[in-house]
Design a protein around this motif. Structure first.
Motif, PDB file in Angstrom:
ATOM      1  N   THR A 184       0.890  -1.170  -0.070  1.00 53.43           N
ATOM      2  CA  THR A 184       0.054   0.005   0.011  1.00 53.43           C
ATOM      3  C   THR A 184       0.673   1.016  -0.077  1.00 53.43           C
ATOM      4  OG1 THR A 184      -1.662  -1.101   1.140  1.00 53.43           O
ATOM      5  CG2 THR A 184      -1.711   1.265   1.105  1.00 53.43           C
ATOM      6  N   ASP A 201      14.387  -1.234   5.281  1.00 53.80           N
ATOM      7  CA  ASP A 201      13.073  -0.328   4.389  1.00 53.80           C
ATOM      8  C   ASP A 201      13.505   0.125   3.142  1.00 53.80           C
ATOM      9  OD1 ASP A 201      11.987  -0.628   6.851  1.00 53.80           O
ATOM     10  OD2 ASP A 201      12.456   1.288   7.787  1.00 53.80           O
ATOM     11  N   ASP A 217       8.673  -4.692   6.953  1.00 55.18           N
ATOM     12  CA  ASP A 217       7.678  -5.539   7.531  1.00 55.18           C
ATOM     13  C   ASP A 217       6.567  -5.922   6.647  1.00 55.18           C
ATOM     14  OD1 ASP A 217       6.543  -3.201   8.122  1.00 55.18           O
ATOM     15  OD2 ASP A 217       6.843  -3.772  10.553  1.00 55.18           O
ATOM     16  N   THR A 219       4.152  -3.199   6.252  1.00 57.42           N
ATOM     17  CA  THR A 219       3.055  -2.261   6.649  1.00 57.42           C
ATOM     18  C   THR A 219       3.000  -1.204   5.739  1.00 57.42           C
ATOM     19  OG1 THR A 219       4.983  -1.403   8.214  1.00 57.42           O
ATOM     20  CG2 THR A 219       3.477  -3.073   9.181  1.00 57.42           C
ATOM     21  N   ALA A 220       1.949  -0.446   5.984  1.00 58.53           N
ATOM     22  CA  ALA A 220       1.602   0.924   4.975  1.00 58.53           C
ATOM     23  C   ALA A 220       2.847   1.651   4.950  1.00 58.53           C
ATOM     24  CB  ALA A 220       0.351   1.607   5.405  1.00 58.53           C
ATOM     25  N   GLU A 222       4.904   5.267   4.652  1.00 59.46           N
ATOM     26  CA  GLU A 222       4.784   6.622   5.258  1.00 59.46           C
ATOM     27  C   GLU A 222       5.328   7.642   4.223  1.00 59.46           C
ATOM     28  OE1 GLU A 222       7.883   8.998   8.455  1.00 59.46           O
ATOM     29  OE2 GLU A 222       8.159   7.071   7.944  1.00 59.46           O
TER      30      GLU A 222
END
Length: 260
Positions: A184, A201, A217, A219-220, A222
């Motif tokens: 995402t 990252d 990991d 996740t969304a 930033e």
């Protein structure tokens, strides 16, 4: 020029329109033309869009209308790959038979290639150790999670492969491209480059001044603040917490904010 690739701090190649390939052996201070084919066999011009070298001698270039070139001598000579079997394979699968190939990266015993209209391919080159080359078996169409164009590949971590492109679409594979899940990004801006940080990252840049951090990991994303709407097409590490951004406004120095 559309693509550049260096194998060390002195030897590199750049490529672009007119199927032009340039070579440097002094870190970019001087360049020489090693290949150019403005109108191949009377056909339409075919820009080169992606480059990869596994070592100072062996390289591959991909481009518009399924253009593919190989070199085994550092770019002094280039051989055009016969993509007739690939066109037949794509046609049989109901896909565009001559898609633009936008990026290439090593994968398993060959290469992952991405392009327009959801093109996602695995190519295994012929080697001298194989007595009976069968061109049709060199290609494999991979299941694509998206029908739009891919512009790039991030493959610096073998167990974390990413492809990205049109309208903010980004996909991740943990099994060498067999399955994909969407990352995402919360944007419809085209993504043009990904760069992996030391902690795993990734930083993504794209159209309209888009910059985001994609956590390792899954996740969304930033969104990172950037004072401008100029398109960003590539980046390089300048220091642990600094990037050089390249795009419509030239070169920008960008300080990465600390991870929360």
């Amino acid at each position: 020029l559309t693509s550049v690739y260096f194998v060390d701090d002195r030897r590199g190649w750049a490529a672009g329109h007119d199927s032009l390939i340039l070579r440097t052996t002094d870190g970019g201070l001087t360049w020489e033309t090693v290949y150019e084919n403005r109108i191949p066999d009377g056909d339409v011009p075919k820009p080169i869009l992606g480059l990869y070298f596994s070592d100072p001698l062996h390289g591959i270039a991909v481009g518009a209308f399924c253009l593919m070139l190989l070199t085994a001598d550092g770019g002094t000579h280039w051989q055009e790959i016969d993509v007739g079997p690939l066109r037949a394979l794509l046609s049989a699968a109901g896909q565009e038979p001559e898609p633009n190939l936008n990026a290439i990266a090593p994968l398993a015993d060959g290469f992952l290639i991405v392009g327009e209209l959801g093109t996602l391919l695995h190519y295994r080159p012929y080697t001298d150790s194989e007595p009976d080359p069968e061109p049709a078996t060199r290609w494999r169409i991979l299941d694509s999670p998206y029908g739009g164009s891919y512009f790039g590949i991030e493959s610096s971590a073998p167990d974390d492969l990413l492809i990205y492109g049109l309208r903010g679409h980004c996909y991740r594979s943990r099994d060498s491209g067999q399955t994909w899940f969407e990352v995402t990004t919360d944007t419809t801006a085209n993504l043009y480059d990904l760069l992996r940080l030391d902690n795993g990252d990734l930083i993504a840049v794209g159209a309209g001044g888009f910059i985001a951090r994609l956590p390792h990991d899954g996740t969304a994303a930033e969104r990172l603040p950037y004072a401008g709407f100029d398109g960003l097409v590539s980046m390089q590490r300048a220091a642990t917490d600094r990037l050089l951004l390249f795009g419509e406004a030239g070169v920008r120095d960008f300080s990465l904010p600390e991870t929360p």
